[in-house]
Design a protein around this motif. Structure first.
Motif, PDB file in Angstrom:
ATOM      1  N   LEU B 234       0.864  -1.182   0.000  1.00  0.00           N
ATOM      2  CA  LEU B 234       0.000   0.000   0.000  1.00  0.00           C
ATOM      3  C   LEU B 234       0.897   1.226   0.000  1.00  0.00           C
ATOM      4  O   LEU B 234       1.596   1.485   0.989  1.00  0.00           O
ATOM      5  CB  LEU B 234      -0.899  -0.015   1.237  1.00  0.00           C
ATOM      6  N   LEU B 235       0.875   1.957  -1.091  1.00  0.00           N
ATOM      7  CA  LEU B 235       1.886   2.990  -1.292  1.00  0.00           C
ATOM      8  C   LEU B 235       1.277   4.304  -1.758  1.00  0.00           C
ATOM      9  O   LEU B 235       0.232   4.305  -2.428  1.00  0.00           O
ATOM     10  CB  LEU B 235       2.896   2.523  -2.346  1.00  0.00           C
ATOM     11  N   GLY B 236       1.963   5.380  -1.448  1.00  0.00           N
ATOM     12  CA  GLY B 236       1.626   6.683  -2.007  1.00  0.00           C
ATOM     13  C   GLY B 236       2.722   7.086  -2.968  1.00  0.00           C
ATOM     14  O   GLY B 236       3.864   7.308  -2.557  1.00  0.00           O
ATOM     15  N   ILE B 237       2.389   7.126  -4.232  1.00  0.00           N
ATOM     16  CA  ILE B 237       3.394   7.438  -5.255  1.00  0.00           C
ATOM     17  C   ILE B 237       3.216   8.895  -5.649  1.00  0.00           C
ATOM     18  O   ILE B 237       2.129   9.308  -6.060  1.00  0.00           O
ATOM     19  CB  ILE B 237       3.232   6.498  -6.472  1.00  0.00           C
ATOM     20  N   ASP B 238       4.293   9.666  -5.494  1.00  0.00           N
ATOM     21  CA  ASP B 238       4.241  11.106  -5.776  1.00  0.00           C
ATOM     22  C   ASP B 238       4.874  11.391  -7.129  1.00  0.00           C
ATOM     23  O   ASP B 238       5.996  10.951  -7.402  1.00  0.00           O
ATOM     24  CB  ASP B 238       4.962  11.882  -4.679  1.00  0.00           C
ATOM     25  N   LEU B 239       4.137  12.130  -7.935  1.00  0.00           N
ATOM     26  CA  LEU B 239       4.610  12.452  -9.282  1.00  0.00           C
ATOM     27  C   LEU B 239       4.573  13.957  -9.496  1.00  0.00           C
ATOM     28  O   LEU B 239       3.759  14.666  -8.898  1.00  0.00           O
ATOM     29  CB  LEU B 239       3.711  11.800 -10.353  1.00  0.00           C
ATOM     30  N   SER B 245       4.504  14.787 -19.581  1.00  0.00           N
ATOM     31  CA  SER B 245       4.919  13.521 -18.991  1.00  0.00           C
ATOM     32  C   SER B 245       4.993  13.683 -17.469  1.00  0.00           C
ATOM     33  O   SER B 245       4.571  14.708 -16.937  1.00  0.00           O
ATOM     34  CB  SER B 245       6.274  13.101 -19.563  1.00  0.00           C
ATOM     35  N   TYR B 246       5.549  12.681 -16.815  1.00  0.00           N
ATOM     36  CA  TYR B 246       5.658  12.731 -15.354  1.00  0.00           C
ATOM     37  C   TYR B 246       7.035  12.275 -14.921  1.00  0.00           C
ATOM     38  O   TYR B 246       7.726  11.548 -15.637  1.00  0.00           O
ATOM     39  CB  TYR B 246       4.637  11.777 -14.703  1.00  0.00           C
ATOM     40  N   THR B 247       7.394  12.678 -13.715  1.00  0.00           N
ATOM     41  CA  THR B 247       8.554  12.106 -13.056  1.00  0.00           C
ATOM     42  C   THR B 247       8.124  11.715 -11.644  1.00  0.00           C
ATOM     43  O   THR B 247       7.319  12.412 -11.021  1.00  0.00           O
ATOM     44  CB  THR B 247       9.745  13.106 -13.054  1.00  0.00           C
ATOM     45  N   VAL B 248       8.617  10.581 -11.174  1.00  0.00           N
ATOM     46  CA  VAL B 248       8.232  10.078  -9.849  1.00  0.00           C
ATOM     47  C   VAL B 248       9.308  10.500  -8.856  1.00  0.00           C
ATOM     48  O   VAL B 248      10.471  10.132  -9.003  1.00  0.00           O
ATOM     49  CB  VAL B 248       8.107   8.534  -9.855  1.00  0.00           C
ATOM     50  N   HIS B 249       8.939  11.287  -7.859  1.00  0.00           N
ATOM     51  CA  HIS B 249       9.967  11.779  -6.943  1.00  0.00           C
ATOM     52  C   HIS B 249       9.935  11.130  -5.580  1.00  0.00           C
ATOM     53  O   HIS B 249      10.870  11.297  -4.802  1.00  0.00           O
ATOM     54  CB  HIS B 249       9.929  13.308  -6.812  1.00  0.00           C
ATOM     55  N   GLU B 250       8.900  10.391  -5.269  1.00  0.00           N
ATOM     56  CA  GLU B 250       8.834   9.801  -3.937  1.00  0.00           C
ATOM     57  C   GLU B 250       7.840   8.646  -3.927  1.00  0.00           C
ATOM     58  O   GLU B 250       6.843   8.675  -4.651  1.00  0.00           O
ATOM     59  CB  GLU B 250       8.386  10.870  -2.925  1.00  0.00           C
ATOM     60  N   VAL B 251       8.136   7.657  -3.090  1.00  0.00           N
ATOM     61  CA  VAL B 251       7.165   6.581  -2.849  1.00  0.00           C
ATOM     62  C   VAL B 251       7.056   6.427  -1.331  1.00  0.00           C
ATOM     63  O   VAL B 251       8.059   6.181  -0.653  1.00  0.00           O
ATOM     64  CB  VAL B 251       7.613   5.246  -3.487  1.00  0.00           C
ATOM     65  N   ASN B 252       5.853   6.587  -0.811  1.00  0.00           N
ATOM     66  CA  ASN B 252       5.628   6.584   0.634  1.00  0.00           C
ATOM     67  C   ASN B 252       5.075   5.234   1.085  1.00  0.00           C
ATOM     68  O   ASN B 252       4.080   4.754   0.538  1.00  0.00           O
ATOM     69  CB  ASN B 252       4.634   7.683   1.009  1.00  0.00           C
TER      70      ASN B 252
END
Lengths: 62, 288
Positions: B234-239, B245-252
């Motif tokens: 169970l994750l919070g993916i920050d984009l 487009s997108y870039t992913v900077h964090e996964v909580n």
């Protein structure tokens, strides 16, 4: 007043003011004293008791 | 199912989760991590008979070690120790995402103020200095000049814990006043939100305004890829949006979802419980 019922109050251990408790309070839940600003942790629910909550630590978060 | 909620503070997120679990008739044991002692052989008593533990520790350090012990005892835990280990550390997260081919902001790590300054100068101004462990936007620095860089590095080197001498320098991404949070269960999005602010930090914890974000195919694919890369759960993916487009900077890994639940059409805690039920069933099948 029944446990968890809206309007349940506790006494702030910092300043002694009445503190409103949330619906269905849970052990571990934090309530703010609106009089002195202290963060209080609910440590018992029947009856409700509160203590000063731990200070924010550097690694807290998600 | 009998679920253990490992916690140190019951936030609104945990309260929503507890309420959804109890309404479905699940047995829930709240386990205060501050009261536990973890040894090698047997789990603490509070974990007796739980089918699954959900780690909701507020302190990352506790989360990392407690989940490691639960793994050692063979007690299923969401999220796993491996996932927590990666997500709790920004260096590990960046490396993991990049290795998996997930777009993530360019980053350099340096161990002295001189080498960190070289990284900063290479990225140019502005760039970003982040602590390797931390949340809610705390201790983040947008570095806009060499003199600011020198001062921040000196402060970190002089005043900080040793982890602050691991200088994590990142390219500044000029996002359009908002970033995006997708909460996903094993890579399947539950809901998304945009967090907007005039400040360069757009964390909900910093007071950003929130609105539902309609997850498109690309964001869906990135959430799935990022989730797989860090080990699922169970994750919070920050984009951040980067112009088409997108870039992913964090996964909580102990994601807060109350703000998302406030704006999303989906009932987030209900969907989390739906997913936890499938995880618990899978655990039963595996154990049988």
């Amino acid at each position: 007043m029944a446990r968890g019922e809206r309007g349940t109050m506790a006494e702030c251990v910092e300043c002694g003011a009445d503190v409103s408790l949330p619906d269905s309070p849970e052990v571990g839940e934090i309530v703010d004293c609106t009089t002195c600003g202290a963060e209080l942790e609910i440590t018992e629910t029947d009856p409700v008791t509160v203590e000063i909550a731990p200070e924010l630590e550097e690694d807290w978060g998600e | 199912m009998h679920l253990g909620i490992l916690y140190s503070r019951i936030r609104r997120d945990e309260k929503l989760l507890l309420s959804a679990l109890r309404e479905r008739g699940h047995e829930v044991t709240k386990i205060d991590v501050r009261e536990q002692r973890f040894g090698f052989d047997t789990p603490p008593e509070d974990f007796d008979s739980v089918d699954l533990v959900v780690d909701r520790c507020l302190a990352t350090s506790r989360s990392r070690y407690a989940t490691r012990f639960l793994d050692a005892y063979g007690i299923p835990v969401i999220n796993s120790a491996a996932t927590a280990d990666v997500c709790a550390d920004k260096v590990k997260t960046s490396l993991t995402l990049d290795s998996a081919g997930i777009p993530t902001p360019a980053t350099e790590v340096a161990f002295t103020t001189d080498s960190a300054l070289q990284s900063i100068e290479r990225f140019g101004y502005p760039c970003v200095l982040k602590p390797v462990v931390g949340s809610w936007g705390r201790l983040m620095a947008k570095v806009e000049s060499r003199s600011a860089a020198e001062a921040i590095l000196e402060h970190k080197a002089t005043l900080g814990h040793y982890e602050h001498k691991v200088f994590y320098v990142q390219d500044f991404v000029p996002k359009p006043g908002r970033d995006l949070r997708v909460v996903a269960a094993d890579g399947v999005p539950i809901a998304g939100m945009a967090r907007s602010s005039e400040h360069w930090l757009t964390n909900a914890a910093k007071g950003a305004s929130t609105a539902e974000f309609e997850i498109d195919d690309e964001a869906r694919g990135l959430a799935e890829g990022a989730s797989t890369a860090v080990g699922g759960g169970l994750l919070g993916i920050d984009l951040m949006e980067t112009g088409g487009s997108y870039t992913v900077h964090e996964v909580n890994h102990t994601v807060e979802f109350k703000a998302l639940d406030d704006v999303a059409e989906a009932d987030v805690p209900e969907q989390v419980v739906d997913w936890l039920e499938t995880v618990a069933e899978d655990c039963e099948v595996t154990a049988a």
